[in-house]
Motif scaffolding. Sequence first.
Motif, mmCIF file in Angstrom:
data_model
loop_
_atom_site.group_PDB
_atom_site.id
_atom_site.type_symbol
_atom_site.label_atom_id
_atom_site.label_comp_id
_atom_site.label_asym_id
_atom_site.label_seq_id
_atom_site.Cartn_x
_atom_site.Cartn_y
_atom_site.Cartn_z
ATOM 1 N N VAL A 164 12.250 -3.820 5.568
ATOM 2 C CA VAL A 164 12.384 -2.856 6.649
ATOM 3 C C VAL A 164 13.369 -3.303 7.722
ATOM 4 O O VAL A 164 14.002 -2.473 8.388
ATOM 5 C CB VAL A 164 10.996 -2.560 7.273
ATOM 6 C CG1 VAL A 164 10.493 -3.752 8.080
ATOM 7 C CG2 VAL A 164 11.052 -1.322 8.143
ATOM 8 N N ASP A 177 4.225 6.730 0.653
ATOM 9 C CA ASP A 177 5.453 6.791 1.449
ATOM 10 C C ASP A 177 6.181 8.115 1.225
ATOM 11 O O ASP A 177 6.813 8.649 2.142
ATOM 12 C CB ASP A 177 6.369 5.615 1.088
ATOM 13 C CG ASP A 177 5.835 4.289 1.609
ATOM 14 O OD1 ASP A 177 5.041 4.303 2.565
ATOM 15 O OD2 ASP A 177 6.208 3.240 1.051
ATOM 16 N N PRO A 225 11.266 -1.201 -0.108
ATOM 17 C CA PRO A 225 10.103 -2.080 0.080
ATOM 18 C C PRO A 225 9.848 -2.370 1.557
ATOM 19 O O PRO A 225 10.789 -2.515 2.344
ATOM 20 C CB PRO A 225 10.504 -3.361 -0.670
ATOM 21 C CG PRO A 225 11.574 -2.942 -1.619
ATOM 22 C CD PRO A 225 12.308 -1.836 -0.939
ATOM 23 N N ASP A 226 8.591 -2.458 1.910
ATOM 24 C CA ASP A 226 8.236 -2.736 3.304
ATOM 25 C C ASP A 226 8.885 -4.018 3.808
ATOM 26 O O ASP A 226 9.312 -4.104 4.963
ATOM 27 C CB ASP A 226 6.713 -2.849 3.448
ATOM 28 C CG ASP A 226 5.999 -1.530 3.196
ATOM 29 O OD1 ASP A 226 6.680 -0.506 2.985
ATOM 30 O OD2 ASP A 226 4.749 -1.534 3.215
ATOM 31 N N GLU A 227 8.964 -5.022 2.924
ATOM 32 C CA GLU A 227 9.501 -6.311 3.359
ATOM 33 C C GLU A 227 10.994 -6.267 3.657
ATOM 34 O O GLU A 227 11.554 -7.210 4.223
ATOM 35 C CB GLU A 227 9.203 -7.404 2.319
ATOM 36 C CG GLU A 227 9.747 -7.132 0.933
ATOM 37 C CD GLU A 227 8.748 -6.413 0.041
ATOM 38 O OE1 GLU A 227 8.868 -6.542 -1.193
ATOM 39 O OE2 GLU A 227 7.853 -5.720 0.572
ATOM 40 N N LEU A 229 -2.501 -0.195 6.231
ATOM 41 C CA LEU A 229 -1.310 -0.429 7.040
ATOM 42 C C LEU A 229 -1.029 -1.913 7.254
ATOM 43 O O LEU A 229 -1.946 -2.728 7.331
ATOM 44 C CB LEU A 229 -1.454 0.252 8.398
ATOM 45 C CG LEU A 229 -1.492 1.775 8.396
ATOM 46 C CD1 LEU A 229 -1.819 2.295 9.787
ATOM 47 C CD2 LEU A 229 -0.164 2.357 7.909
ATOM 48 N N THR A 230 0.253 -2.217 7.349
ATOM 49 C CA THR A 230 0.731 -3.515 7.810
ATOM 50 C C THR A 230 1.745 -3.251 8.912
ATOM 51 O O THR A 230 2.273 -2.131 9.030
ATOM 52 C CB THR A 230 1.422 -4.300 6.679
ATOM 53 O OG1 THR A 230 2.624 -3.591 6.299
ATOM 54 C CG2 THR A 230 0.506 -4.465 5.469
ATOM 55 N N LYS A 258 8.426 0.961 9.124
ATOM 56 C CA LYS A 258 9.148 1.806 8.169
ATOM 57 C C LYS A 258 8.835 3.284 8.389
ATOM 58 O O LYS A 258 9.731 4.136 8.323
ATOM 59 C CB LYS A 258 8.834 1.398 6.733
ATOM 60 C CG LYS A 258 9.722 2.130 5.719
ATOM 61 C CD LYS A 258 9.542 1.616 4.303
ATOM 62 C CE LYS A 258 8.350 2.244 3.629
ATOM 63 N NZ LYS A 258 8.336 1.985 2.170
ATOM 64 N N LEU A 310 4.800 -4.092 9.041
ATOM 65 C CA LEU A 310 6.079 -3.701 8.447
ATOM 66 C C LEU A 310 6.058 -2.246 7.986
ATOM 67 O O LEU A 310 7.043 -1.520 8.137
ATOM 68 C CB LEU A 310 6.428 -4.623 7.279
ATOM 69 C CG LEU A 310 6.748 -6.075 7.649
ATOM 70 C CD1 LEU A 310 7.009 -6.899 6.385
ATOM 71 C CD2 LEU A 310 7.961 -6.157 8.584
ATOM 72 N N ARG A 311 4.939 -1.817 7.409
ATOM 73 C CA ARG A 311 4.867 -0.421 6.956
ATOM 74 C C ARG A 311 4.893 0.530 8.158
ATOM 75 O O ARG A 311 5.520 1.600 8.093
ATOM 76 C CB ARG A 311 3.608 -0.168 6.130
ATOM 77 C CG ARG A 311 3.565 1.276 5.598
ATOM 78 C CD ARG A 311 2.626 1.490 4.431
ATOM 79 N NE ARG A 311 2.817 2.814 3.883
ATOM 80 C CZ ARG A 311 1.985 3.844 4.068
ATOM 81 N NH1 ARG A 311 0.868 3.675 4.756
ATOM 82 N NH2 ARG A 311 2.245 5.030 3.551
ATOM 83 N N CYS A 312 4.249 0.161 9.247
ATOM 84 C CA CYS A 312 4.296 0.989 10.448
ATOM 85 C C CYS A 312 5.740 1.162 10.935
ATOM 86 O O CYS A 312 6.167 2.274 11.288
ATOM 87 C CB CYS A 312 3.450 0.382 11.554
ATOM 88 S SG CYS A 312 1.678 0.385 11.243
#
Length: 325
Positions: free
Chosen positions: A35, A213, A31-33, A250-251, A257, A253-255
């Motif tokens: 990362v 992803d 999960p992105d959270e 995009l967020t 990751k 956190l995703r960047c």
Amino acid sequence: MQTRQSIDLAERILAGENPGPEAYQALAASPDEEVMHVLPGADILREKHSGRTVHLCTILNAKSGRCSEDCAFCAQSAFARTSAPVYPFVGKEHVQASARQVARTPVHRFSIVTSGKRLSKAELSSLCEGLSELGGNRLRFCASLGTLDREDCAKLKQAGVSRYHHNLESSESFYNQICTTHSFRERFQTIQVAKEAGLSVCAGGLFGIGETDQQVLELALTLKALNVDAVPLNFLTPIPGTRLQDAHHLTPLRCLKIIAIFRYVLPDKEILICGGREANLQDLHPLIFHAGASGIMTGNYLTTKGRTLEQDLSLLDQLKFTVRA
């Protein structure tokens, strides 16, 4: 993935182990959270690759607009309706003046980028003549001129270009969602041609265009198989008038990751953060290095503004990084 797992994965990679698809897939699926648990291992791998040094490059948009290709994200495509600048190849004198200006800064890679499927033979000859005349300039030269053949690449190398840039843009399984006027295979083959001509290769992609992803991982594994030397990661800045003008996937956190995935898959390659880093990473922007980045593109991008060199040098100083010699 927990912090201890990320460190264990990094240590296994440094020991020469190939983690295998399951480990990579688990990384991509995290999960992105979570990362921040992934970053320690990525940071270990970056530190091993480049220590406390950062690669700096910058580009010259040497031919802009009216591109015949239909890339969904691009403001320079003739299929888009944007306010992107339109002008022909700037000529060798402009390239030389820009190179001399960059040579007075700490930046050590200067890339000439042109719009269109490829630079014409005449334009290529002019560019090569201009670069050859620069002689002992301390800069390393890169070029991003589209789909060239082996003869073109050999000519660039003879003129002093050491690296060719040609992004795959996205994974093969997603590619036809963003471009139909040329194929993924064509881009793949251009990279092979550049390598066969003896050029170093810089190839990466763009994220936030609707990919999953797992498709991020797919692209990373493809670049690993190609054994490219540097991997630029770009994050979409939606441009009004393009097909992706309303894309907001995009967020920050995703960047982070995405950067980390590439560092784990490509532990000994240059990972460069380029277009869209400020807008998409926002307050988490300084964490790109701890996520595995070993370099940044400084200055403006092709059609959007970037951070100034002074801003980036200040950031590196605050983080106690130095510019790669």
